[in-house]
Scaffold this active site. Sequence first.
Site, PDB file in Angstrom:
ATOM      1  N   ASP A 181       0.854  -1.182   0.000  1.00  0.00           N
ATOM      2  CA  ASP A 181       0.000   0.000   0.000  1.00  0.00           C
ATOM      3  C   ASP A 181       0.893   1.235   0.000  1.00  0.00           C
ATOM      4  O   ASP A 181       1.680   1.440   0.926  1.00  0.00           O
ATOM      5  CB  ASP A 181      -0.876  -0.043   1.246  1.00  0.00           C
ATOM      6  CG  ASP A 181      -1.809   1.139   1.312  1.00  0.00           C
ATOM      7  OD1 ASP A 181      -2.533   1.351   0.346  1.00  0.00           O
ATOM      8  OD2 ASP A 181      -1.776   1.859   2.313  1.00  0.00           O
ATOM      9  N   THR A 227      -3.178   4.802  -3.959  1.00  0.00           N
ATOM     10  CA  THR A 227      -2.146   5.628  -3.349  1.00  0.00           C
ATOM     11  C   THR A 227      -0.793   5.425  -4.017  1.00  0.00           C
ATOM     12  O   THR A 227       0.038   6.317  -3.999  1.00  0.00           O
ATOM     13  CB  THR A 227      -2.024   5.300  -1.860  1.00  0.00           C
ATOM     14  OG1 THR A 227      -1.934   3.887  -1.709  1.00  0.00           O
ATOM     15  CG2 THR A 227      -3.219   5.786  -1.102  1.00  0.00           C
ATOM     16  N   THR A 228      -0.572   4.252  -4.589  1.00  0.00           N
ATOM     17  CA  THR A 228       0.688   4.025  -5.282  1.00  0.00           C
ATOM     18  C   THR A 228       0.648   4.727  -6.635  1.00  0.00           C
ATOM     19  O   THR A 228       1.595   5.413  -7.012  1.00  0.00           O
ATOM     20  CB  THR A 228       0.908   2.513  -5.517  1.00  0.00           C
ATOM     21  OG1 THR A 228       0.634   1.830  -4.304  1.00  0.00           O
ATOM     22  CG2 THR A 228       2.301   2.237  -5.955  1.00  0.00           C
ATOM     23  N   ASP A 244      -8.885  -0.561   2.018  1.00  0.00           N
ATOM     24  CA  ASP A 244      -8.902  -0.050   0.657  1.00  0.00           C
ATOM     25  C   ASP A 244     -10.188  -0.453  -0.054  1.00  0.00           C
ATOM     26  O   ASP A 244     -10.818   0.371  -0.716  1.00  0.00           O
ATOM     27  CB  ASP A 244      -7.712  -0.599  -0.144  1.00  0.00           C
ATOM     28  CG  ASP A 244      -6.439   0.164   0.176  1.00  0.00           C
ATOM     29  OD1 ASP A 244      -6.484   0.985   1.105  1.00  0.00           O
ATOM     30  OD2 ASP A 244      -5.421  -0.083  -0.483  1.00  0.00           O
TER      31      ASP A 244
END
Lengths: 537, 535
Positions: B69, B102-103, B400
């Site tokens: 994450d 988020t990546t 997530d």
Amino acid sequence: MAAMLQPQIILLKEGTDTSQGKAQLVSNINACMAVADVVRTTLGPRGMDKLIHDDKGNTTISNDGATIMKLLDIVHPAAKILVDIAKSQDSEVGDGTTTVVLLAGEFLKEAKPFIEDGVHSQNLIKSYRTASYLAIEKIKELAVSIEGKSLEEKKSLLAKCAATTLSSKLIGGEKEFFASMVVDAVMAIGSDDRLNLIGIKKVPGGNMRDSFLVNGVAFKKTFSYAEKENAEIRLSYPLQYQSIVDAEWNIIYDKLDKCVQSGAKIVLSRLAIGDLATQYFADRDLFCAGRVSEEDLQRVAAATGGTVQTSVNNVIDEVLGSCDLFEERQVGNERFNIFSGCPSGQTATIVLRGGADQFIEEAERSLHDAIMIVRRALKNSTVVAGGGAIDMEISRYLRQHARTIAGKSQLFINSYAKALEVIPRQLCDNAGFDATDVLNKLRQKHALPTGEGALYGVDINTGGIADSFANFVWEPAVVKINAINAATEAACLILSVDETVKNPKSESAQGEAAASAMGRGRGGAAFRGRGRGMGRQ
Amino acid sequence: MALAFDEFGRPFIIIKEQEQKSRLRGLDAQKANISAGKSVARILRTSLGPKGMDKMLQSPDGEVTITNDGATILEQMDVDNQIAKLMVELSRSQDYEIGDGTTGVVVMAGALLEQAERLLERGIHPIRIAEGYEMASRIAVEHLEHIAQKFNFDATNVEPLVQTCMTTLSSKIVNRCKRSLAEIAVKAVMAVADLERKDVNLDLIKVEGKVGGKLEDTELIYGIVVDKDMSHPQMPKQIEDAKIAILTCAFEPPKPKTKHKVDIDSVEKFQTLRKQEQKYFDDMVQKCKDVGATLVICQWGFDDEANHLLMHRNLPAVRWVGGVELELIAIATGGRIVPRFQELTPEKLGKAGLVREKSFGTTKDRMLYIEHCANSRAVTIFIRGGNKMMIEETKRSIHDSLCVARNLIRNNSIVYGGGSVEISCSIAVEAAADKYPGVEQYAIRAFADALDSIPMALAENSGLQPIETLSAVKSQQLKENNPYCGIDCNDVGTNDMREQNVFEALIGKQQQIFLATQVVKMILKIDDVISPNVY
């Protein structure tokens, strides 16, 4: 230097650093120019930002002149004056902080060759003062009033002023969006002078377009904690124990009852609301929030027409505020309490969103500038053309005027006029245009005898020149007036110093205090000079 | 910062502690900032996509986290550089707002910076680059809306939601049972969702984990699981149709909040005090009994005497239940939290169909399940797994997918994943670039190139030939005029993401593009870095 050969008369404490004369003046000017150089690149829509981070690890990314000057932590006594004028511009009008520093630096730069040539600085000061007086008169003459327009029209005009301010900032890409938001916020609080009625809340995350305006109050959902009172009771009989406990409960229940009976639906408190009370209110379908900050509480009071109560006794209908809608909404990672549709509507809250903390911080500073500008423009409703147009026009006017003067003053006023051109020049430099080329085009336009070119300024999009007024690049006149005034004052102040006496830095705090006291002395008589002659290269 | 000297050799000090400050200006500052941003992005690049790798991070006190994450990796990395911190915040705000991607957002920002560097070298003004990027981001976001599809779901048909959650989970370590986890996540969200207001309060979903068992044992409980057991080993382990008294007051003599002191100066007084104390306990237990409670859940503890009394009166009790859990229990069971024994009334009791204590494996660990509640608006996802790290990572993955489900309830537009939207946007931006006069055109083209970097990274991480694959897919998109072609990461055999059922929420993607552009603009705008010490 014959004096050096005679035995010295010791007048001051040993180690005291004095420097005087022309060299001192030039050195001070150099220092100020160095400071002006720092903020130089932040001017205008293509201005860059500065990243400053201090020992404590706080990082600030800013484009606001006053913020940068404050964070630079300047110690040079003469250069400190520039920090002060940036601050005063910030508190007086809120925008144009870079302009004022730049102008002051430029005035000094123009003065330097004269000083080196042996002109008495008082002559320069006198001419500069005259020039600034003339310039301000000219601005007043050129300014266009937006008074007497309809509300709608006025709103769009104000939004244009705000957009000009915002265009140089990080949020410049969304300037129309924020400009109208700022105007709505300022309009909401009306003529009220209290700026703290506009709240700005920052929530990291989201896009800047997700920022919104609440016609009312919004604040983060608060938490409640238990409270404790401090008094001492001595019990001599265990049986009294229960009665004391009961008495305490009764006091609390009595208070709560009074709140409920007042008919309120929402209870806000600056102090904490305990577990018991929270539950009590919840049982009776009342919303309560404790630890609401003083500011927010004041704003809620202003918005809803309620009064902040210090006691629960005598809560009558009149002191209760009201609003149409109260809701708890998810904003990013936080839950927000939002009061909207308030009757008196004398307050507004802007909830700012953005990708990073620094980003929101900078957005807040930018909005603050815009709010100040709109408020200023609302009060003194005259505007002038931005984009360097007004500066060029004054410059032209001063040159023209200079020709009618006999004597040295002519030169000085000419140099003052030249210094004013720094604004359009810097705008071009920052945008990567050929400054000389653009400036000459501007001079030509402004010199047209018909005066039709008076509104022409730098066109930041094409690298040419354009009618700033028609392109809605507007600034409130008061920004320019204040900037010219403050910059001239600062320049004159620095020019009038010819000696600096610096006490030696003693180990004791006393010496420190004395030095700072002198630093504050009138006229800057205590400026610490560093060296003679050309210092900084 | 360099010092200037006057002719006497004295330094010319303008800024406090000038000697110790370092300053970078102009192009150098931008270059340094860009390389800092890029190196952060490079770290995350390999974590992107279903075949992305995990990172192992060890905290100063020896705790190990294994995750892919983006937000968690950056958070734990503890970066020091100012620009790198901006990237961390970028990923954090994507996490706050959307909870997923988020990546991707950091990789995107890194790619934009890389492109910007090239343009800077060619002498383009940084602000013009930033402005070009902003225009391009608007084009891309509009294009996203264009290719987005609405999909319909309701309380009964949640299949599309499950599919989307599966896309999110497929990049995580838990992808082996993504189907069941996705179903759990969707059911949990649907249970607490307010479909009318399109609001989901994720606080109502409790995620609890326990080491042991296997991932497949993860379950959704329409109720609350508390990591506590009955206060007395002999109390019943299972209560049906429990009436729960939820207390925030301790089983002990009440203490006045005011400071107090009891003076005992004679034996009689002591005895009365003692008797009174006993009476308190007795009264309290009796009160609970009187209102009909069959289970007491208490925020505070109670001593052995009270415990004994409760046992004696056959009233099971749980002590030391945390405040948040207490609230959730109250919500789930429809009870009221009672702050004082005098306030106890039958109406304030919560109701649950079944309360049971469950022990796990051979350990002595027990947990309390409160199920079949009157109001199932609070649910618990109970995760099992082989080790603690696994459970922590599963928690993050579930979080997530919960966020993804929530976003879809808020806004039910989706786009197709697998890099298909990035390629499609890249084509759209590229085409639009030619319409812009001025220097911005270059920046817009660079933006299109940067968009390509996401499918490129996906292909790279999946062990495919990045350039070959990307150009093949791109030409396929153009040829078939089909914006749903993406990278076939799992080697399914088709490029069409519709067939692969790889979805992402539209708002998540839009947010990624906006946030990345915003931060890149901020970094490009800095031309002067003043820091207290030399790195």
